[in-house]
Design a protein around this motif. Structure first.
Motif, PDB file in Angstrom:
ATOM      1  N   GLY A 265     -23.868 -13.535  29.204  1.00  0.00           N
ATOM      2  CA  GLY A 265     -22.577 -12.929  28.943  1.00  0.00           C
ATOM      3  C   GLY A 265     -22.755 -11.797  27.953  1.00  0.00           C
ATOM      4  O   GLY A 265     -23.792 -11.684  27.295  1.00  0.00           O
TER       5      GLY A 265
ATOM      6  N   VAL B  23     -13.657 -15.151  32.019  1.00  0.00           N
ATOM      7  CA  VAL B  23     -14.345 -15.569  33.248  1.00  0.00           C
ATOM      8  C   VAL B  23     -13.791 -14.757  34.420  1.00  0.00           C
ATOM      9  O   VAL B  23     -12.600 -14.868  34.745  1.00  0.00           O
ATOM     10  N   HIS B  24     -14.637 -13.981  35.054  1.00  0.00           N
ATOM     11  CA  HIS B  24     -14.202 -13.123  36.156  1.00  0.00           C
ATOM     12  C   HIS B  24     -14.072 -13.907  37.463  1.00  0.00           C
ATOM     13  O   HIS B  24     -14.580 -15.015  37.607  1.00  0.00           O
TER      14      HIS B  24
ATOM     15  N   ASP C 162     -19.231  -9.322  39.713  1.00  0.00           N
ATOM     16  CA  ASP C 162     -19.744  -9.792  38.421  1.00  0.00           C
ATOM     17  C   ASP C 162     -18.763  -9.480  37.299  1.00  0.00           C
ATOM     18  O   ASP C 162     -17.635  -9.019  37.524  1.00  0.00           O
ATOM     19  N   ARG C 163     -19.212  -9.714  36.059  1.00  0.00           N
ATOM     20  CA  ARG C 163     -18.352  -9.649  34.887  1.00  0.00           C
ATOM     21  C   ARG C 163     -17.827  -8.254  34.584  1.00  0.00           C
ATOM     22  O   ARG C 163     -16.838  -8.108  33.855  1.00  0.00           O
ATOM     23  N   ARG C 164     -18.438  -7.213  35.129  1.00  0.00           N
ATOM     24  CA  ARG C 164     -18.042  -5.858  34.771  1.00  0.00           C
ATOM     25  C   ARG C 164     -16.705  -5.441  35.385  1.00  0.00           C
ATOM     26  O   ARG C 164     -16.156  -4.404  35.013  1.00  0.00           O
TER      27      ARG C 164
ATOM     28  N   ASN D 137     -17.730 -12.105  27.556  1.00  0.00           N
ATOM     29  CA  ASN D 137     -17.443 -11.846  28.969  1.00  0.00           C
ATOM     30  C   ASN D 137     -18.618 -12.373  29.790  1.00  0.00           C
ATOM     31  O   ASN D 137     -19.692 -11.775  29.783  1.00  0.00           O
ATOM     32  N   VAL D 138     -18.421 -13.489  30.491  1.00  0.00           N
ATOM     33  CA  VAL D 138     -19.557 -14.232  31.028  1.00  0.00           C
ATOM     34  C   VAL D 138     -19.724 -14.091  32.537  1.00  0.00           C
ATOM     35  O   VAL D 138     -18.768 -13.860  33.281  1.00  0.00           O
ATOM     36  N   ASP D 139     -20.967 -14.236  32.960  1.00  0.00           N
ATOM     37  CA  ASP D 139     -21.316 -14.451  34.353  1.00  0.00           C
ATOM     38  C   ASP D 139     -21.737 -15.902  34.528  1.00  0.00           C
ATOM     39  O   ASP D 139     -21.837 -16.657  33.542  1.00  0.00           O
TER      40      ASP D 139
ATOM     41  N   GLY E 218     -12.113 -17.110  38.644  1.00  0.00           N
ATOM     42  CA  GLY E 218     -12.361 -17.330  37.230  1.00  0.00           C
ATOM     43  C   GLY E 218     -11.227 -18.068  36.547  1.00  0.00           C
ATOM     44  O   GLY E 218     -11.441 -18.779  35.560  1.00  0.00           O
TER      45      GLY E 218
END
Length: 394
Positions: free
Chosen positions: A117, A134-135, A144-146, A164-166, A211
């Motif tokens: 993250g 969580v995305h 992904d998280r972006r 901000n996690v994957d 998420g």
């Protein structure tokens, strides 16, 4: 913040091949032996001069690695190929952003590339309350998280640290049951010691779409039976915000939720980000004919009700953690009924849940900081849970 180690060195021409070969083994040794190692890039400046840019999660990790030196044969073998050292210095990583460069630190909570993250800290010394973000993306490796960086920026402006996690997702090794759930639990628990500037007693979980499901599941972990994946949490959130979440996996499974991914040429819904890893899509499209839920949970609801009792928020036990579930009635991707069913189920148990359905709101409206109706409500609920006083507006 992330520490960048910049080392410039000279390698004789007849040693270049040996250096490059030894470097691969050295990087693997770093991953196994050096806490806080994130990544490294090797850059050739001229015929004999090379620049090595190595990222560490923090100063302590950098110092620990420096003290170890060439303690392993693979690391010593790389150093032996270098003719001389030109310069070694450290710096801090800053990512480009619309409002200027922003300091960010990559924090891994496991060895897999998706078990990471990005930790963003506000200006100042803290301690700051924290959010685990969580995305979504159908729990698949395509997104992904972006995709939700605007949310990170807005929460930072409130003086909140954001992780901000994957997580391992469907379409990559370890994704689905139990890896996806174990990863989210581990990411949340990492907040307990992620940085001295983060107040581990004031944490809110926020998730969008898939998420939203995972964030809400993580908020209910306290009530999981002993031995269940994610049971016995280390970090205990003071609240959960689900934005357009898939909170009823039983209903989603029955409706074959996610089969829209079969059509790779379909027009994306309003606001949807492009896939970060489109190369994963063909394999997911071929596997999703029965819906995405069995790929996530490992079974259909009519095959293993016990599995759904520990993975689907609408079927889980209330934990005492308050939940805000927001949904639009014009959601094109996730029916609002999934959040409504969850709220009704938790309320029947005496759980603390607030469900708000917004007329005309679409799937990505709930995660848009510019939305004038939804986002102020999200901000107000989060800041109240974290004990943050917002300036009054006229």
């Amino acid at each position: 913040m992330s520490v960048i180690e910049l080392t410039t060195f000279i390698v004789a021409n007849d040693n270049v091949a040996d250096m490059v070969k030894a470097r691969h083994a050295m990087i693997e040794a770093f991953r196994a032996d050096r806490r806080g190692f994130v990544a490294a890039k090797l850059i050739r400046l001229d015929e004999r001069t090379w620049l090595d840019a190595v990222e560490w999660t923090d100063d302590a990790a950098y110092d620990e690695s420096s003290a170890k030196g060439g303690n392993l044969p693979e690391i010593a073998a790389f150093f032996a190929t270098i003719e001389s050292l030109v310069e070694a210095r450290r710096g801090t990583r800053y990512d480009d952003a619309e409002d200027g460069p922003r300091a960010v630190r990559t924090v891994a909570y496991g060895p897999h590339p998706s078990q990471v993250g990005e930790l963003y800290l506000p200006e100042g010394s803290g301690p700051f309350p924290g959010i685990v973000l969580v995305h979504g993306g159908f729990w698949t490796a395509m997104w992904d998280r972006r995709q939700i960086l605007p949310v990170v920026v807005d929460l930072l402006s409130l003086g909140i640290a954001v992780y901000n996690v994957d997580y391992r997702r469907v379409g990559e090794e370890g994704g689905g049951w139990p890896g996806t759930f174990a990863d989210v639990a581990a990411a949340v628990d990492t907040m307990a010691g992620i940085d001295p500037a983060v107040d581990a007693e004031r944490i809110v979980l926020v998730g969008h779409s898939a998420g939203g499901h995972l964030a809400t599941w993580a908020g209910l972990r306290e009530a999981l039976p002993a031995g269940a994946v994610g049971a016995d949490p280390v970090a205990r959130p003071v609240g959960v915000v689900s934005l357009s979440g898939v909170l009823d996996l039983v209903a989603a499974d029955g409706e074959k939720f996610g089969t829209a991914l079969e059509d790779m040429d379909a027009e994306p819904i309003w606001g949807a980000p492009p896939p970060a890893r489109p190369e994963v899509w063909p394999a997911v499209a071929a596997a999703v004919t029965g819906g995405i839920v069995p790929l996530l949970v490992g079974a259909h609801a009519d095959e293993d009700s016990e599995r759904f009792a520990v993975t689907s928020p609408a079927q889980m036990r209330a934990s005492g953690v308050p939940v805000l579930a927001l949904h639009g009635d014009a959601d094109e991707a996730v029916p609002a009924g999934y959040s409504r069913a969850f709220a009704e189920a938790l309320t029947a148990q005496g759980g603390r849940v607030e469900f708000v359905e917004y007329a005309g709101a679409r799937h990505f409206d709930t995660v848009d900081p510019a939305n004038p109706e939804i986002w102020p409500a999200v901000r107000a609920w989060i800041t109240e849970r974290l004990g943050i006083t917002l300036p009054k507006t006229r």
